[in-house]
Design an enzyme around this catalytic site. Structure first.
Site, short mmCIF file in Angstrom:
data_model
loop_
_atom_site.label_atom_id
_atom_site.label_comp_id
_atom_site.label_asym_id
_atom_site.label_seq_id
_atom_site.Cartn_x
_atom_site.Cartn_y
_atom_site.Cartn_z
N THR A 1 -4.40 4.78 -3.79
CA THR A 1 -4.82 6.14 -3.41
C THR A 1 -5.38 6.93 -4.58
OG1 THR A 1 -4.22 8.04 -2.06
CG2 THR A 1 -2.59 7.33 -3.74
N ASP B 1 -0.94 12.31 4.10
CA ASP B 1 -2.16 11.50 3.90
C ASP B 1 -2.02 10.02 3.52
OD1 ASP B 1 -1.30 12.37 1.36
OD2 ASP B 1 -3.15 13.42 0.85
N ARG C 1 -0.87 6.91 -10.48
CA ARG C 1 -1.78 7.04 -11.63
C ARG C 1 -1.45 6.04 -12.73
NH1 ARG C 1 -3.59 13.36 -11.75
NH2 ARG C 1 -2.53 13.99 -9.85
N GLU D 1 -11.97 13.20 -2.34
CA GLU D 1 -11.86 12.63 -0.98
C GLU D 1 -13.17 12.57 -0.19
OE1 GLU D 1 -9.77 14.94 -2.24
OE2 GLU D 1 -8.02 13.66 -2.56
N GLU E 1 3.41 10.48 -8.32
CA GLU E 1 2.28 10.67 -9.23
C GLU E 1 2.27 9.60 -10.33
OE1 GLU E 1 -0.20 12.63 -8.79
OE2 GLU E 1 0.52 14.20 -7.44
C1 DMJ Z 1 -5.11 12.09 -6.18
O1 DMJ Z 1 -4.07 12.07 -7.10
C2 DMJ Z 1 -4.90 11.07 -5.09
O2 DMJ Z 1 -6.10 10.84 -4.43
C3 DMJ Z 1 -3.85 11.51 -4.10
O3 DMJ Z 1 -3.76 10.62 -3.01
C4 DMJ Z 1 -4.21 12.89 -3.56
N1 DMJ Z 1 -4.48 13.86 -4.58
C5 DMJ Z 1 -5.33 13.48 -5.70
C6 DMJ Z 1 -6.80 13.77 -5.54
O4 DMJ Z 1 -7.16 14.85 -4.82
#
Ligand code: DMJ
Length: 456
Positions: free
Chosen positions: A436, A216, A87, A350, A83
């Protein structure tokens, strides 16, 4: 519109939760998630590039000043490596590449260095959790057999390659290349990657496979590593297309009503459930279509379009026109959540992300129409006086708000909406890949080094 939405989300965060990680838009106060330990300011760092792209100059300036003065990694905090990487490191890297402001580069590298002790395991597969003061790591207590999680250790590659590029220190890239090596040495059941890998023994944990949560973005980063390397990372390319082949054979199914979905695999048995998180794969398949073996290009686009349609159905079949956390294709239902604890929507990006990719890659106007439906639903059900909130049950007549404005709403959901309705010369795919968390990173062109040499 997404600009107005961003203003509402940002202004309220600023008013009620400035400097804290996230906003509670109903109680109008800060929300602290233990994912970031006591690193603060997640919403600010996650939102920097969105503010920049939307040309919210005043707000960007305030955010930058906060980062300069207050963003502090010298804290005694146990954080999620994944995370914090997607981020904070991702957010800082994008802010640097977009604005050229040195402070963001410095902070990104400083944070990257703090994350390095996570790789001190017998295999070099990093821990999920790390105390950034002591450097002691461990895994989630719930993870199968003490394992690290595929989607976590597999979602560091893009950021770490950039950290090496920007710092001149190869250590970051070496750490993530080693993860690849470990994975390549292992036998994969039916060519699939289990979600769990033990960092001490180097063996898989439970044979659960998912293109949603826990798996994912590992797949996403194989494709994007290849794209970000200006298509020189042949290893990433091969791993991606081989994985997609196995996913098609073993996980992708069509419902009797004609909806294509991606199931979950548990030791050879299929669970006919698809998560909201899995919906990102529509965009991924379409983005990867170009590099697929020549007879498969159209097929990958088609697959992306079918996943987009299924995910749109998951929204359309609810009362609020917002998708549930997970939906099923069994017991007589299709694309509908059947369990109470899977009916929530937490402002996730998503589905809109997939609309954005599909729009740019096909120009079929339905993707903009579907994006617009999502805007209307967000405005109607998630917008509250104090910002935007998630919803506990999207099938209900009345909103029960969860009282969290997730930082990814500002970094991803609103950015992808903005891009869906913008011209394509804004962050064109030839030059940028999105991490992501929707943070754009520049493609490292083959001749960049040569150009830099010449400039000297
Ligand atoms: C985000 O932090 C990112 O997209 C991660 O890959 C998956 N979860 C959240 C959004 O749903």
């Amino acid at each position: 519109v997404s600009l107005q939405m961003m203003k509402h989300a940002w202004d309220n965060y600023k008013r009620y939760a400035w400097g804290l990680n996230e906003l509670k838009p109903i109680s109008k106060q800060g929300h602290s998630s233990n994912l970031f330990g006591n690193i603060q300011g997640a919403t600010i760092v996650d939102a920097l590039d969105t503010l920049f792209i939307m040309e919210m100059k005043e707000e960007f300036k305030e955010a930058k000043e906060w980062v300069e003065k207050n963003l502090d990694f010298n804290v005694n905090a146990e954080i999620s490596v994944f995370e914090v990487n997607i981020r904070f490191v991702g957010g800082l890297l994008s802010a640097y590449y977009l604005s050229g402001e040195e402070v963001f580069r410095k902070k990104a590298v400083e944070l990257g260095e703090k994350l390095l002790p996570a790789f001190n395991t017998p295999t070099g597969i990093p821990w999920a959790l790390l105390n950034i003061k002591s450097g002691i790591g461990r895994n989630w207590p719930w993870a199968s057999g003490g394992s690290s999680i595929l989607a976590e250790f597999g979602t560091l590659h893009l950021e770490f390659v950039h950290l090496s590029h920007l710092s001149g220190n190869p250590v970051f890239a070496e750490k993530v290349m080693n993860i690849r090596k470990v994975l390549n040495r292992l036998d994969k059941p039916e060519g699939l990657y289990p979600n769990y890998l033990n960092p001490s023994s180097g063996q898989w944990g439970q044979h659960h496979v998912s293109i949603g949560g826990l798996g994912d973005s590992f797949y996403e980063y194989l494709l994007k590593a290849w794209l970000m390397s200006d298509k020189t990372d042949e290893d990433g390319k091969k791993m991606y297309y081989d994985a997609v082949q196995a996913i098609e054979t073993h996980l992708i199914r069509k419902s009797s009503g004609g909806l294509t979905y991606i199931a979950e695999w548990k030791g050879g048995l299929l669970e006919h459930k698809m998560g909201h998180l899995t919906c990102f794969a529509g965009g991924m398949f379409a983005l990867g279509a170009d590099g697929a073996p020549s007879d498969k290009t159209g097929h990958h686009i088609e697959l992306g379009a079918e996943i987009a349609r299924t995910c749109h159905e998951s929204y359309d079949r609810t009362r609020m026109k917002l998708g549930p956390e997970a939906f099923r294709f069994d017991g007589g239902v299709e694309a509908i959540a059947t369990r109470q604890n899977e009916k929530y929507y937490i402002l996730r990006p998503e589905v809109i992300e997939t609309y954005m990719y599909m729009w740019r890659l096909t120009h079929d106007p339905k993707y903009r129409e579907w994006g617009w439906e999502a805007v209307e639903a967000l405005e109607k059900h998630c917008r509250v006086d104090g910002g935007y909130s998630g919803i506990r049950d999207v099938y209900n007549n009345h909103e029960s708000h969860d009282d969290v404005q997730q930082s990814f709403f500002l970094s991803e959901t609103l950015k992808y909406l903005y891009l869906l309705f913008s011209e394509e010369d804004l962050l064109p795919f030839e030059h940028w890949v999105f991490n992501t968390e929707a943070h754009p990173l520049p493609i490292l062109h083959k001749d960049d080094g040569i150009k830099e040499e010449k400039q000297k």
